[in-house]
Design an enzyme around this catalytic site. Structure first.
Site, short mmCIF file in Angstrom:
data_model
loop_
_atom_site.label_atom_id
_atom_site.label_comp_id
_atom_site.label_asym_id
_atom_site.label_seq_id
_atom_site.Cartn_x
_atom_site.Cartn_y
_atom_site.Cartn_z
N CYS A 188 -4.31 -4.61 -4.47
CA CYS A 188 -4.91 -3.16 -4.87
C CYS A 188 -4.22 -2.45 -6.03
O CYS A 188 -4.42 -2.66 -7.05
CB CYS A 188 -5.09 -2.30 -3.59
SG CYS A 188 -6.25 -0.91 -3.59
N GLU A 234 -8.70 -5.85 1.28
CA GLU A 234 -7.48 -5.37 1.72
C GLU A 234 -7.28 -4.67 3.10
O GLU A 234 -8.25 -3.98 3.71
CB GLU A 234 -6.80 -4.38 0.82
CG GLU A 234 -5.31 -3.64 0.97
CD GLU A 234 -5.16 -2.66 0.30
OE1 GLU A 234 -3.86 -2.35 -0.04
OE2 GLU A 234 -5.92 -1.99 -0.45
N LYS A 281 3.21 -6.23 -1.60
CA LYS A 281 2.57 -5.35 -2.62
C LYS A 281 3.74 -4.64 -3.26
O LYS A 281 4.61 -3.85 -2.56
CB LYS A 281 1.65 -4.29 -1.99
CG LYS A 281 0.74 -3.57 -2.97
CD LYS A 281 -0.12 -2.63 -1.91
CE LYS A 281 -1.10 -1.86 -2.84
NZ LYS A 281 -2.09 -1.12 -1.98
#
Length: 296
Positions: free
Chosen positions: A154, A44, A117
């Protein structure tokens, strides 16, 4: 005949020099390609240090429109040259909006689109809500040359709903680029094993391979920051559809992991397990109710 895919996870450290970070990533991509990898996952926000440890407005200047991001442009050429698929994690700017995003590059270098995200953490050492809006793309599955890939980022990896949504949309492999390590408010807290178990559970419950790439190393924080900075625990891995680790790194390793999977094998075994056949969607209303306990 088997429909095989060879995937790779990259694990290394990153610093403040964007060009050096890109070059470091390309070196590992070439190593993974030499080992037969077709889909290669960097970690990431590899463009620089993980800056979300504090709230500093200077970092907004490091975001770019996704089509113009230096990491995307550099890796497009590599994807095209090596005929590999590259999920590229970036700090994205769209007008006045900022996202933690992933651009999926196909094996001809073309950009198949962007995923933003969905779940944005906000806690000591991971103050992402200051920088990133919650993603507005929904969960994405990208139809690449080598297979249908679900990619999330994540904090998304802790949510079983995210994994299930991607597999329902046709994902054949799940990819999770990550930046996770020490917890400044509690030096005794080590999340490495639960971090792995969460994603291994996604593999089991969806009968699907999972690839997770994390960074390593100590990154200093600003003066007075707890512990002096953040130490990322690596431990990148590739799990099979049973959730077993078929390739894994330890906390300070650097390099490339690879594994090969037969996608048709997993297609058959997902059907055989019956996890999707036996779903009871009429019972799952509480999963989309923002305050289910208030109605008990």
């Amino acid at each position: 005949m088997a429909r095989n895919i060879t995937v790779a996870a990259l694990q290394t450290h990153y610093g403040s020099d964007l060009d050096d970070n890109i070059a470091r990533t390309i070196t590992l991509i070439r190593e993974a390609h030499a080992k037969g990898a077709q889909v290669i996952l960097p970690s990431e926000l590899f463009q620089g240090p993980y800056f979300c440890v504090t709230q500093e407005e200077r970092w907004f200047a490091t975001a770019y429109p996704w089509q113009e991001h230096p990491c995307v442009i550099a890796l497009q050429a590599v994807a095209r040259e090596l005929s590999v698929v590259l999920p590229v994690s970036i700090f994205e700017r769209e007008g006045p909006h900022y996202f933690n995003s992933l651009v999926m590059l196909d094996a001809d270098g073309s950009a198949l689109g962007v995923y933003r995200k969905s779940h944005i953490p906000d806690g000591p050492g991971y103050q992402e809500k200051y920088y990133f809006r919650p993603g507005d793309t929904g969960f994405r599955v990208f139809d690449t040359r080598y297979g249908k890939l679900g990619a999330a980022i994540c904090w998304d990896q802790w949510y079983p709903e995210c994994a299930r949504a991607m597999v329902l949309a046709g994902a054949e492999v799940l990819l999770y680029p990550t930046a996770i390590g020490s917890e400044p408010h509690d030096p005794s807290l080590d999340t490495r094993d639960p971090w792995r178990r969460a994603m291994q559970g996604h593999a089991v419950s969806n009968v699907i391979p999972v690839v997770a790439s994390n960074r390593v190393g100590f990154e200093p924080g600003p003066e007075g920051y707890a512990g002096g900075g953040s130490k990322f625990y690596g431990s990148s891995f590739i799990a099979d559809g049973r959730g077993d680790l078929v390739a894994s790194f330890e906390r300070e390793d650097q390099g490339v992991l690879t594994a090969t999977f037969d996608l048709d094998y997993y297609k058959t075994h997902r059907a055989a397990w019956g996890f999707f056949r036996d779903r009871r969607t009429e019972l799952y209303g509480t999963l989309v109710d923002p305050r289910p306990t208030s109605r008990v």
